[in-house]
Design a protein around this motif. Structure first.
Motif, short mmCIF file in Angstrom:
data_model
loop_
_atom_site.label_atom_id
_atom_site.label_comp_id
_atom_site.label_asym_id
_atom_site.label_seq_id
_atom_site.Cartn_x
_atom_site.Cartn_y
_atom_site.Cartn_z
N VAL A 145 0.84 -1.20 0.00
CA VAL A 145 0.00 0.00 0.00
C VAL A 145 0.87 1.26 0.00
O VAL A 145 0.60 2.21 -0.74
N LEU A 146 1.94 1.27 0.80
CA LEU A 146 2.85 2.42 0.79
C LEU A 146 3.45 2.64 -0.60
O LEU A 146 3.47 3.77 -1.10
N LEU A 147 3.93 1.57 -1.21
CA LEU A 147 4.52 1.70 -2.54
C LEU A 147 3.49 2.20 -3.54
O LEU A 147 3.78 3.07 -4.38
N GLU A 148 2.28 1.67 -3.46
CA GLU A 148 1.22 2.08 -4.36
C GLU A 148 0.89 3.57 -4.20
O GLU A 148 0.77 4.30 -5.17
N MET A 149 0.78 4.01 -2.96
CA MET A 149 0.41 5.40 -2.69
C MET A 149 1.48 6.38 -3.17
O MET A 149 1.16 7.42 -3.74
N PHE A 150 2.74 6.08 -2.93
CA PHE A 150 3.79 7.03 -3.24
C PHE A 150 4.34 6.91 -4.67
O PHE A 150 4.96 7.83 -5.16
N CYS A 151 4.09 5.77 -5.31
CA CYS A 151 4.55 5.60 -6.69
C CYS A 151 3.44 5.80 -7.71
O CYS A 151 3.70 5.93 -8.90
N GLY A 152 2.20 5.78 -7.23
CA GLY A 152 1.08 6.02 -8.14
C GLY A 152 0.78 4.87 -9.07
O GLY A 152 0.13 5.06 -10.10
N LYS A 153 1.26 3.70 -8.76
CA LYS A 153 0.98 2.52 -9.57
C LYS A 153 0.34 1.44 -8.71
O LYS A 153 0.72 1.25 -7.57
N SER A 154 -0.58 0.74 -9.30
CA SER A 154 -1.21 -0.38 -8.63
C SER A 154 -0.30 -1.60 -8.77
O SER A 154 0.37 -1.76 -9.79
N PRO A 155 -0.30 -2.48 -7.76
CA PRO A 155 0.51 -3.69 -7.91
C PRO A 155 0.01 -4.59 -9.05
O PRO A 155 0.72 -5.49 -9.48
N THR A 156 -1.20 -4.33 -9.52
CA THR A 156 -1.74 -5.11 -10.64
C THR A 156 -1.64 -4.35 -11.96
O THR A 156 -2.24 -4.75 -12.95
N ASP A 157 -0.86 -3.27 -11.99
CA ASP A 157 -0.68 -2.49 -13.21
C ASP A 157 -0.18 -3.40 -14.33
O ASP A 157 0.62 -4.31 -14.10
N GLU A 158 -0.62 -3.13 -15.54
CA GLU A 158 -0.25 -3.98 -16.68
C GLU A 158 1.24 -3.97 -16.97
O GLU A 158 1.76 -4.87 -17.64
N CYS A 159 1.97 -2.97 -16.46
CA CYS A 159 3.42 -2.95 -16.70
C CYS A 159 4.16 -3.99 -15.88
O CYS A 159 5.31 -4.31 -16.17
N PHE A 160 3.50 -4.53 -14.85
CA PHE A 160 4.14 -5.55 -14.02
C PHE A 160 3.79 -6.93 -14.54
O PHE A 160 2.74 -7.49 -14.23
N GLN A 196 12.35 8.99 -10.18
CA GLN A 196 11.91 8.20 -11.32
C GLN A 196 10.70 7.33 -11.00
O GLN A 196 10.01 6.89 -11.92
N VAL A 197 10.44 7.05 -9.73
CA VAL A 197 9.32 6.19 -9.41
C VAL A 197 8.24 6.88 -8.57
O VAL A 197 7.20 6.28 -8.32
N ILE A 198 8.47 8.12 -8.16
CA ILE A 198 7.45 8.82 -7.39
C ILE A 198 6.30 9.20 -8.32
O ILE A 198 6.51 9.58 -9.47
N ASP A 199 5.10 9.12 -7.79
CA ASP A 199 3.91 9.52 -8.52
C ASP A 199 4.11 10.94 -9.06
O ASP A 199 4.46 11.85 -8.31
N PRO A 200 3.92 11.16 -10.36
CA PRO A 200 4.12 12.49 -10.94
C PRO A 200 3.28 13.58 -10.27
O PRO A 200 3.73 14.73 -10.16
N GLN A 201 2.10 13.24 -9.80
CA GLN A 201 1.28 14.24 -9.11
C GLN A 201 1.93 14.65 -7.79
O GLN A 201 1.89 15.81 -7.41
N LEU A 202 2.51 13.70 -7.09
CA LEU A 202 3.22 14.01 -5.85
C LEU A 202 4.45 14.86 -6.13
O LEU A 202 4.73 15.83 -5.43
N LEU A 203 5.19 14.51 -7.18
CA LEU A 203 6.35 15.32 -7.56
C LEU A 203 5.95 16.75 -7.88
O LEU A 203 6.64 17.70 -7.49
N SER A 204 4.84 16.90 -8.55
CA SER A 204 4.35 18.23 -8.88
C SER A 204 4.07 19.03 -7.61
O SER A 204 4.41 20.21 -7.52
N LEU A 205 3.46 18.40 -6.64
CA LEU A 205 3.19 19.08 -5.36
C LEU A 205 4.50 19.46 -4.65
O LEU A 205 4.61 20.54 -4.08
N ILE A 206 5.46 18.58 -4.69
CA ILE A 206 6.74 18.84 -4.03
C ILE A 206 7.44 20.03 -4.67
O ILE A 206 7.92 20.94 -4.00
N PHE A 207 7.50 20.04 -6.00
CA PHE A 207 8.27 21.08 -6.68
C PHE A 207 7.49 22.36 -6.94
O PHE A 207 8.07 23.36 -7.33
#
Length: 142
Positions: free
Chosen positions: A28-43, A63-74
Motif C-alpha cells: 500500500v505504501l509503494l502504491e500510494m507514493f509511486c502512483g501505480k497499482s501492484p496489478t498495473d499492466e506494466c508488471f 523516477q518512481v514517485i507519482d508524478p502528481q506528488l512530484l508536482s506538489l513537491i516542486f
C-alpha cells in the motif's frame, strides 16, 4: 476505491500472519507514493511493484514517485530553500519502509513497530527542517 493486494503467502495456503499484514502494508505504501497499482499492466513476469521500485531507482527516487506528488513537491514556495530536498528525502524514507515491508522472506521483513518508527522518523525529519540538509541518497534497503 478498491484495493487489490495479493500476499504470496496467503496464495500458497498460509494462514494470515503479522508478517503477511506487514507485506500488505508495504505494498500500500509503494502504491500510494509511486502512483501505480501492484496489478498495473506494466508488471508482468517477475516484475512486481517492489522490484520496479527497488531496481529502477536505487539513487533516483524521482523516477518512481507519482508524478502528481512530484508536482506538489516542486510547486511549493521556492523561497523555502531546501523544502523540496527535504520532502524528497522524506518520500525516499517512506518508500524505503515499503521496500523493507515487502521482502520475499517473511523472516527478513521489518515488523510493524519498526515500520511505524521509521515513518515517524521520516515525518520528524520533515517537520523539524533541521539546519543540516540531508543529501538525497537512497535510504532504502537493498
Amino acid at each position: 476505491m478498491y484495493c487489490y493486494l495479493f500476499n504470496a503467502e496467503y496464495g500458497w495456503g498460509e494462514k494470515p500472519s503479522a508478517a503477511g499484514d506487514v507485506y500488505s502494508y508495504g505494498i500500500v505504501l509503494l502504491e500510494m507514493f509511486c502512483g501505480k497499482s501492484p496489478t498495473d499492466e506494466c508488471f508482468t513476469g517477475d516484475l512486481s511493484i517492489r522490484r520496479w521500485v527497488q531496481s529502477s531507482c536505487k539513487d533516483k527516487i524521482v523516477q518512481v514517485i507519482d508524478p502528481q506528488l512530484l508536482s506538489l513537491i516542486f510547486n511549493d514556495d521556492p523561497s523555502e530553500g531546501e523544502g523540496p530536498i527535504l520532502q524528497l528525502y522524506c518520500v525516499d524514507s517512506i518508500v524505503g519502509v515499503g521496500i523493507a515491508c515487502t521482502t520475499n522472506n517473511p523472516d527478513e521483513r521489518i515488523g510493524i513497530r519498526e515500520a511505524v518508527r521509521r515513518l515517524k522518523a521520516a515525518r520528524d525529519s520533515l517537520s523539524n527542517q533541521s539546519d543540516e540538509s540531508p543529501t538525497l541518497t537512497s535510504t532504502r534497503d537493498t
